[in-house]
Scaffold this active site. Sequence first.
Site, short mmCIF file in Angstrom:
data_model
loop_
_atom_site.label_atom_id
_atom_site.label_comp_id
_atom_site.label_asym_id
_atom_site.label_seq_id
_atom_site.Cartn_x
_atom_site.Cartn_y
_atom_site.Cartn_z
N LYS A 202 0.86 -1.19 0.00
CA LYS A 202 0.00 0.00 0.00
C LYS A 202 0.89 1.24 0.00
O LYS A 202 1.72 1.42 0.90
CB LYS A 202 -0.88 -0.05 1.24
CG LYS A 202 -2.14 0.76 1.17
CD LYS A 202 -3.03 0.42 2.36
CE LYS A 202 -4.24 1.29 2.46
NZ LYS A 202 -4.95 1.11 3.73
O1 G3P Z 1 -7.63 2.15 5.46
C1 G3P Z 1 -7.89 3.43 5.00
C2 G3P Z 1 -9.24 4.00 5.34
O2 G3P Z 1 -10.22 3.02 5.20
C3 G3P Z 1 -9.31 4.77 6.62
O3 G3P Z 1 -10.61 5.05 7.03
O4 G3P Z 1 -12.20 5.70 8.81
O5 G3P Z 1 -9.79 6.37 9.01
O6 G3P Z 1 -11.26 7.44 7.33
P1 G3P Z 1 -10.98 6.21 8.11
#
Ligand code: G3P
Length: 217
Positions: A87
């Site tokens: 990633k």
């Molecule tokens: O893994 C990346 C993403 O899904 C993060 O989500 O909830 O931190 O905006 P969030």
Amino acid sequence: MKFFIDTADLAQIKEANDLGILDGVTTNPSLMAKVGIKGEAAVMNHYKTICEIVDGDISAEVVSTDFKEIIEEGKKLHAIHPNIIVKVPMIKDGVKAIKWFTDNGIKTNCTLVFSAGQAILAAKAGAAYVSPFIGRIDDSGWDGVQLIEQIANIYAIQGFETEILAASIRSALHIIQCAEAGADVVTSPLEPILGLLKHPLTDIGLAKFLADAKSFK
Ligand code: G3P
């Protein structure tokens, strides 16, 4: 549409995997920190454990921002297990690294994507997945699902093979909207996935069926 779980929590990963509908896992440094994983060796070991639980693509995020360092870190992550997807953030050196990984047979997930232009660059570099963060877009007053639809249209017109991995999912509704908008994958915390199960008429109907079934016994 593939279902990934977006967590580093092993209990939640196992619970989603036991449902039988899980195709992979995504993590990020914040999710690792949330479950108390610290230090390179512990992080590597945690990725290995996740790969042993789930038979699918497991995204492991680099924490370098310099091209050469991203390559070195990505090679180490890739060596953990054949299912590891490296990633890489949507930055200039990240795009360059994604192209290098593509040319060297290492699959990548381009993360921190917030615009169609960024998604085009990720696809041009050959990313296996592009991760638009739809919840964070919604949080800022724009429409995250609309971005998924826009990227899906562009990729279809242009014939890009990069899969759209909708990330930063906040609700069961987000998952449904991403499916309608053309996402290839949704990566979600456990709660929104379980939210898809819920309907009051299912509960009422089941209670009635079970009550009526008692008369057969
Ligand atoms: O893994 C990346 C993403 O899904 C993060 O989500 O909830 O931190 O905006 P969030």
